[in-house]
Write a protein that holds these residues in place. Structure first.
Motif, PDB file in Angstrom:
ATOM      1  N   SER A  36     -15.160  17.534   9.534  1.00 43.55           N
ATOM      2  CA  SER A  36     -15.976  17.599  10.751  1.00 43.55           C
ATOM      3  C   SER A  36     -15.363  16.646  11.779  1.00 43.55           C
ATOM      4  CB  SER A  36     -17.420  17.212  10.450  1.00 43.55           C
ATOM      5  OG  SER A  36     -17.492  15.922   9.884  1.00 43.55           O
ATOM      6  N   ASN A  37     -14.750  17.234  12.782  1.00 40.90           N
ATOM      7  CA  ASN A  37     -14.029  16.428  13.764  1.00 40.90           C
ATOM      8  C   ASN A  37     -13.981  17.191  15.078  1.00 40.90           C
ATOM      9  OD1 ASN A  37     -12.589  14.314  14.811  1.00 40.90           O
ATOM     10  ND2 ASN A  37     -10.707  14.729  13.685  1.00 40.90           N
ATOM     11  N   ASP A  38     -13.944  16.470  16.174  1.00 42.67           N
ATOM     12  CA  ASP A  38     -13.829  17.139  17.471  1.00 42.67           C
ATOM     13  C   ASP A  38     -12.351  17.427  17.752  1.00 42.67           C
ATOM     14  OD1 ASP A  38     -12.649  14.962  19.477  1.00 42.67           O
ATOM     15  OD2 ASP A  38     -14.095  13.954  18.174  1.00 42.67           O
ATOM     16  N   ILE A  39     -12.072  18.274  18.744  1.00 40.73           N
ATOM     17  CA  ILE A  39     -10.698  18.671  19.051  1.00 40.73           C
ATOM     18  C   ILE A  39     -10.243  18.082  20.385  1.00 40.73           C
ATOM     19  CG2 ILE A  39     -10.826  20.798  17.703  1.00 40.73           C
ATOM     20  CD1 ILE A  39     -11.289  22.303  20.344  1.00 40.73           C
ATOM     21  N   HIS A  40     -10.809  16.941  20.737  1.00 38.49           N
ATOM     22  CA  HIS A  40     -10.365  16.258  21.948  1.00 38.49           C
ATOM     23  C   HIS A  40      -9.098  15.475  21.637  1.00 38.49           C
ATOM     24  CE1 HIS A  40     -11.263  13.255  25.439  1.00 38.49           C
ATOM     25  NE2 HIS A  40     -10.283  14.095  25.716  1.00 38.49           N
ATOM     26  N   VAL A  41      -8.031  15.751  22.385  1.00 42.21           N
ATOM     27  CA  VAL A  41      -6.749  15.088  22.175  1.00 42.21           C
ATOM     28  C   VAL A  41      -6.667  13.867  23.079  1.00 42.21           C
ATOM     29  CG1 VAL A  41      -4.245  15.317  22.367  1.00 42.21           C
ATOM     30  CG2 VAL A  41      -5.608  17.215  21.511  1.00 42.21           C
ATOM     31  N   ARG A  42      -6.357  12.730  22.476  1.00 45.50           N
ATOM     32  CA  ARG A  42      -6.179  11.480  23.211  1.00 45.50           C
ATOM     33  C   ARG A  42      -4.804  10.920  22.890  1.00 45.50           C
ATOM     34  NH1 ARG A  42     -11.257  11.568  20.987  1.00 45.50           N
ATOM     35  NH2 ARG A  42     -13.032  11.427  22.416  1.00 45.50           N
ATOM     36  N   ALA A  43      -4.103  10.474  23.927  1.00 47.06           N
ATOM     37  CA  ALA A  43      -2.763   9.917  23.759  1.00 47.06           C
ATOM     38  C   ALA A  43      -2.738   8.488  24.288  1.00 47.06           C
ATOM     39  CB  ALA A  43      -1.731  10.771  24.497  1.00 47.06           C
ATOM     40  N   GLY A  71      -9.257  14.105  17.860  1.00 46.39           N
ATOM     41  CA  GLY A  71     -10.486  13.501  17.414  1.00 46.39           C
ATOM     42  C   GLY A  71     -10.195  12.096  16.896  1.00 46.39           C
ATOM     43  N   SER A  72     -10.467  11.870  15.621  1.00 50.89           N
ATOM     44  CA  SER A  72     -10.181  10.574  15.008  1.00 50.89           C
ATOM     45  C   SER A  72      -8.934  10.589  14.139  1.00 50.89           C
ATOM     46  CB  SER A  72     -11.385  10.142  14.148  1.00 50.89           C
ATOM     47  OG  SER A  72     -11.635  11.105  13.124  1.00 50.89           O
ATOM     48  N   SER A  73      -8.197  11.707  14.120  1.00 49.82           N
ATOM     49  CA  SER A  73      -7.047  11.851  13.230  1.00 49.82           C
ATOM     50  C   SER A  73      -5.744  11.774  14.007  1.00 49.82           C
ATOM     51  CB  SER A  73      -7.105  13.189  12.483  1.00 49.82           C
ATOM     52  OG  SER A  73      -8.319  13.324  11.781  1.00 49.82           O
ATOM     53  N   ALA A 121       0.852  -1.199   0.000  1.00 46.04           N
ATOM     54  CA  ALA A 121       0.000   0.000   0.000  1.00 46.04           C
ATOM     55  C   ALA A 121       0.882   1.241   0.000  1.00 46.04           C
ATOM     56  CB  ALA A 121      -0.943   0.003   1.208  1.00 46.04           C
ATOM     57  N   PRO A 122       1.508   1.582  -1.137  1.00 44.71           N
ATOM     58  CA  PRO A 122       2.409   2.747  -1.159  1.00 44.71           C
ATOM     59  C   PRO A 122       1.692   4.078  -0.976  1.00 44.71           C
ATOM     60  CG  PRO A 122       2.097   1.876  -3.367  1.00 44.71           C
ATOM     61  CD  PRO A 122       1.447   0.894  -2.436  1.00 44.71           C
ATOM     62  N   GLY A 123       0.388   4.111  -1.259  1.00 44.82           N
ATOM     63  CA  GLY A 123      -0.353   5.367  -1.143  1.00 44.82           C
ATOM     64  C   GLY A 123      -1.061   5.548   0.182  1.00 44.82           C
ATOM     65  N   GLN A 124      -0.768   4.705   1.150  1.00 47.86           N
ATOM     66  CA  GLN A 124      -1.412   4.847   2.457  1.00 47.86           C
ATOM     67  C   GLN A 124      -0.958   6.132   3.130  1.00 47.86           C
ATOM     68  OE1 GLN A 124      -1.472   1.282   4.825  1.00 47.86           O
ATOM     69  NE2 GLN A 124      -1.428   2.431   6.744  1.00 47.86           N
ATOM     70  N   GLY A 125      -1.867   6.813   3.818  1.00 46.59           N
ATOM     71  CA  GLY A 125      -1.527   8.073   4.447  1.00 46.59           C
ATOM     72  C   GLY A 125      -2.447   8.392   5.610  1.00 46.59           C
ATOM     73  N   ILE A 126      -2.657   9.676   5.829  1.00 45.77           N
ATOM     74  CA  ILE A 126      -3.439  10.161   6.969  1.00 45.77           C
ATOM     75  C   ILE A 126      -4.585  11.017   6.450  1.00 45.77           C
ATOM     76  CG2 ILE A 126      -3.345  11.420   9.143  1.00 45.77           C
ATOM     77  CD1 ILE A 126      -0.340  11.028   9.121  1.00 45.77           C
ATOM     78  N   PHE A 127      -5.767  10.808   7.009  1.00 47.51           N
ATOM     79  CA  PHE A 127      -6.949  11.564   6.615  1.00 47.51           C
ATOM     80  C   PHE A 127      -7.415  12.428   7.781  1.00 47.51           C
ATOM     81  CE2 PHE A 127     -11.619  11.938   6.136  1.00 47.51           C
ATOM     82  CZ  PHE A 127     -11.623  12.685   4.963  1.00 47.51           C
ATOM     83  N   PHE A 128      -7.655  13.706   7.493  1.00 48.32           N
ATOM     84  CA  PHE A 128      -8.172  14.654   8.481  1.00 48.32           C
ATOM     85  C   PHE A 128      -9.569  15.073   8.047  1.00 48.32           C
ATOM     86  CE2 PHE A 128      -3.576  15.073   8.443  1.00 48.32           C
ATOM     87  CZ  PHE A 128      -3.251  14.983   9.787  1.00 48.32           C
TER      88      PHE A 128
END
Length: 302
Positions: free
Chosen positions: A205-212, A236-238, A195-202
């Motif tokens: 519409s997303n919340d700004i709650h940070v989870r670590a 959020g989910s990103s 999967a050479p084109g795999q990446g990150i999607f933002f």
């Protein structure tokens, strides 16, 4: 934007400060990132990210962005490259549903230069329970290709958190790479082929709650007996930040290794809080830190 008259190898006759001299203040420079500048007005926010002679401009008011471009073009010979599509080998695709970042062309270039374009894809980047060290195997006759490959894989982790752990292991043998190390690095290339084109999607519409999420691998290094810290932070989910790194000292217990991993992750969360403040993003919800441990309770609010 691109600055034409950036002489990267020019001779300097004047005194140059690598850091701002005492008492000098750069207006608009953020505390979290010295290459990021902000211009704030009561109705708009403009962000300028500078990397050598490449400039990225973003904002919520198009007139302010246009004004900045006109001002900087009067002082430097610049080229307006239009809407962001490609920046420092990062490919950016935008749609009403969100923004997608990937390094597909960069990954394919790595595969082509390594002669692995026709290789069989692998389902995961590294064999499970693989323990690499400095003594197993014969040294490579020429370590330069290994070092170049690992260096390029390190840059690929900007959008590929799934290979961070494997690349962290491979980077520990740059001084004297051996044949098993090169075999493991080739396995990472086989995984990228899947999967050479795999990446990150933002999403838009997303919340700004940070989870670590943080964890440690106690005494995982067979040579130094040091533990490994790993964390993964989402907005959020990103995903927005991730890291895998060997701890600087030897942990006497798995609990100590876990606490050290949590401390490193907390430092990253504090930095993110400062970055949000510089960007004018209110983050009133406490950041949540999860640790993969059982006793005692492992949920913290920051």
């Amino acid at each position: 934007m691109d600055v034409h008259n950036a002489f990267l190898h020019g001779e300097l006759d004047e005194e140059v400060y690598m850091i701002p001299p005492p008492g000098y203040c750069i207006k608009g420079e953020t505390r979290a990132d010295h290459s990021l500048f902000t211009l704030t007005t009561p109705t708009s926010l403009t962000l300028i990210l500078v990397y050598v002679d490449d400039i990225l401009v973003a904002g919520n008011d198009l007139s302010q962005v246009t004004f900045f471009k006109s001002v900087i073009s009067t002082h430097f010979k610049t080229k307006d490259l239009g809407p962001l599509k490609y920046f420092l080998r990062l490919e950016v695709a935008r749609s009403p549903s969100g923004i997608f970042l990937n390094q597909q062309k960069y990954a394919l270039d790595i595969l082509a230069d390594s002669g692995q374009l026709g290789s069989r894809p692998a389902p995961f980047p590294m064999e499970q329970n693989l323990k690499l060290n400095d003594t197993d195997g014969d040294p490579l006759p020429d370590p330069a290709p290994y070092r170049r490959l690992v260096g390029r894989l390190i840059y690929l982790t900007i959008t590929r958190p799934d290979i961070v752990f494997a690349v962290n292991i491979l980077s520990q043998f740059m001084h004297a790479p051996q044949i098993p190390h090169m075999t493991a690095a080739t396995r990472v290339l086989h995984y990228l082929k899947s999967a050479p084109g795999q990446g990150i999607f933002f999403p838009s519409s997303n919340d700004i709650h940070v989870r670590a999420y943080t964890d440690s691998d106690w005494a995982s290094c067979p040579t130094t007996q040091r533990s490994t810290t790993g964390f993964f932070i989402t907005l959020g989910s990103s995903p927005i930040s991730w890291r895998t790194k060997k701890q600087t000292t030897v942990a006497c217990s798995s609990t100590e290794a876990e606490y050290r991993a949590m401390a490193v992750t907390t430092c990253e969360l504090v930095w993110l809080q400062q970055l949000f403040h510089d960007l004018g993003i209110p983050h009133k919800i406490s950041m949540t830190l999860y640790c993969d441990n059982q006793p005692p309770s492992t949920l913290l609010k920051i």
